[in-house]
Design an enzyme around this catalytic site. Structure first.
Site, mmCIF file in Angstrom:
data_model
loop_
_atom_site.group_PDB
_atom_site.id
_atom_site.type_symbol
_atom_site.label_atom_id
_atom_site.label_comp_id
_atom_site.label_asym_id
_atom_site.label_seq_id
_atom_site.Cartn_x
_atom_site.Cartn_y
_atom_site.Cartn_z
ATOM 1 N N GLY A 60 4.549 0.258 -5.226
ATOM 2 C CA GLY A 60 3.404 1.151 -5.072
ATOM 3 C C GLY A 60 3.635 2.118 -3.931
ATOM 4 O O GLY A 60 4.482 1.870 -3.063
ATOM 5 N N GLN A 65 0.881 7.688 2.748
ATOM 6 C CA GLN A 65 2.200 7.204 3.192
ATOM 7 C C GLN A 65 3.253 8.311 3.162
ATOM 8 O O GLN A 65 4.343 8.127 3.691
ATOM 9 C CB GLN A 65 2.674 6.041 2.314
ATOM 10 C CG GLN A 65 1.849 4.778 2.468
ATOM 11 C CD GLN A 65 2.442 3.643 1.686
ATOM 12 O OE1 GLN A 65 2.199 3.521 0.490
ATOM 13 N NE2 GLN A 65 3.253 2.822 2.329
ATOM 14 N N CYS A 110 5.277 -3.620 3.345
ATOM 15 C CA CYS A 110 4.806 -2.250 3.181
ATOM 16 C C CYS A 110 5.941 -1.306 3.567
ATOM 17 O O CYS A 110 6.635 -1.539 4.566
ATOM 18 C CB CYS A 110 3.593 -2.030 4.076
ATOM 19 S SG CYS A 110 2.883 -0.380 3.953
ATOM 20 N N LEU A 111 6.101 -0.252 2.790
ATOM 21 C CA LEU A 111 7.149 0.742 3.082
ATOM 22 C C LEU A 111 6.904 1.425 4.423
ATOM 23 O O LEU A 111 7.824 1.979 5.016
ATOM 24 C CB LEU A 111 7.191 1.795 1.965
ATOM 25 C CG LEU A 111 7.682 1.301 0.607
ATOM 26 C CD1 LEU A 111 7.451 2.369 -0.454
ATOM 27 C CD2 LEU A 111 9.150 0.928 0.670
ATOM 28 N N HIS A 153 -3.705 -3.318 -2.478
ATOM 29 C CA HIS A 153 -2.888 -2.882 -1.324
ATOM 30 C C HIS A 153 -2.918 -1.352 -1.215
ATOM 31 O O HIS A 153 -3.097 -0.806 -0.120
ATOM 32 C CB HIS A 153 -1.457 -3.410 -1.506
ATOM 33 C CG HIS A 153 -0.472 -2.997 -0.455
ATOM 34 N ND1 HIS A 153 0.143 -3.890 0.392
ATOM 35 C CD2 HIS A 153 0.030 -1.779 -0.121
ATOM 36 C CE1 HIS A 153 0.962 -3.235 1.222
ATOM 37 N NE2 HIS A 153 0.930 -1.955 0.911
ATOM 38 N N GLU A 154 -2.777 -0.681 -2.360
ATOM 39 C CA GLU A 154 -2.753 0.805 -2.361
ATOM 40 C C GLU A 154 -4.138 1.383 -2.076
ATOM 41 O O GLU A 154 -4.253 2.370 -1.331
ATOM 42 C CB GLU A 154 -2.229 1.334 -3.697
ATOM 43 C CG GLU A 154 -0.833 0.879 -4.090
ATOM 44 C CD GLU A 154 0.171 0.931 -2.978
ATOM 45 O OE1 GLU A 154 0.105 1.841 -2.124
ATOM 46 O OE2 GLU A 154 1.033 0.034 -2.920
ATOM 47 N N HIS A 157 -4.724 1.410 1.510
ATOM 48 C CA HIS A 157 -4.070 2.545 2.189
ATOM 49 C C HIS A 157 -4.968 3.774 2.154
ATOM 50 O O HIS A 157 -5.129 4.473 3.161
ATOM 51 C CB HIS A 157 -2.745 2.903 1.505
ATOM 52 C CG HIS A 157 -1.562 2.126 1.996
ATOM 53 N ND1 HIS A 157 -1.218 2.053 3.328
ATOM 54 C CD2 HIS A 157 -0.628 1.407 1.324
ATOM 55 C CE1 HIS A 157 -0.113 1.319 3.458
ATOM 56 N NE2 HIS A 157 0.261 0.910 2.254
#
Ligand code: SB7
Ligand code: NI
Length: 185
Positions: A60, A65, A110-111, A153-154, A157
């Site tokens: 994702g 991000q 997480c990225l 999770h997204e 964000h």
């Protein structure tokens, strides 16, 4: 093309900012952002592209991000039946959810976070979601398992929330009420 150098890391205020609703029809830039975010995920799951561009694999990616305040994210993953789920969700929301919770037994990553943060991240086990597609159509779907976890999770964000905000500070591995663990791999 989105590369790791374009991914905003923790500490940057954009990750703590609530993103803004997107209006339709999409502008050319909105459409490009949507395409590029999804393409990053596809590339990041392709061995050759990972090697060539040093990508970190992801399922994702949220717009903030990559330093955009547009309320959209991309998901690219398989559900528990092996069906490929691949879409960009615009102005997403959870319309209903189970009482039952879940969490990834090995924790989340997480990225935007270059460290391991151990602990259980409580998530709804099942959610019904609504969002707009890139083509301006309203989409409603039910998700469970990893797709449900990733969607949450997204969506977090887009609201400026990081996964570790949801880890119990006193005891990162404290039992989560009404939860069945999700075991990855
Ligand atoms: C584990 C990983 C993700 C979601 C849920 C569990 C996605 C990681 C990639 N991202 O940082 C996307 O925001
Ligand atoms: Ni993330």
């Amino acid at each position: 093309m989105i590369l790791m150098e374009h991914i905003i890391r923790e500490g940057h205020p954009v990750l703590r900012t609530r993103t803004e609703e997107v209006t339709f029809p999409l502008t050319k830039e909105d459409r490009k952002l949507a395409e590029e975010m999804l393409q990053y995920l596809i590339n990041s799951q392709d061995e050759e592209m990972v090697e060539k561009y040093n990508l970190r694999p992801g399922i994702g990616l949220a717009a903030n991000q990559v330093n955009s305040l547009k309320r959209m994210f991309a998901l690219h993953l398989e559900d528990d039946k092996g069906e490929q789920l691949s879409f960009v969700a615009i102005n997403p929301k959870i319309v209903s959810h189970s009482v039952e919770q879940t969490y990834i037994e090995s924790g989340e990553g997480c990225l935007s976070v270059d460290r391991v943060v151990p602990g259980y991240v409580p998530r709804y086990a099942r959610i019904t979601v609504k969002f707009m597609t890139v083509d301006g159509k309203e989409q409603k779907m039910r998700l469970k398992g990893l797709p449900a976890i990733a969607f949450q999770h997204e969506l977090d964000h887009l609201n400026g929330i990081m996964f570790f905000d949801r880890i119990n500070e006193q005891n990162p591995f404290a039992e989560i009420p009404d939860a069945t663990p999700f075991i990855r791999e």
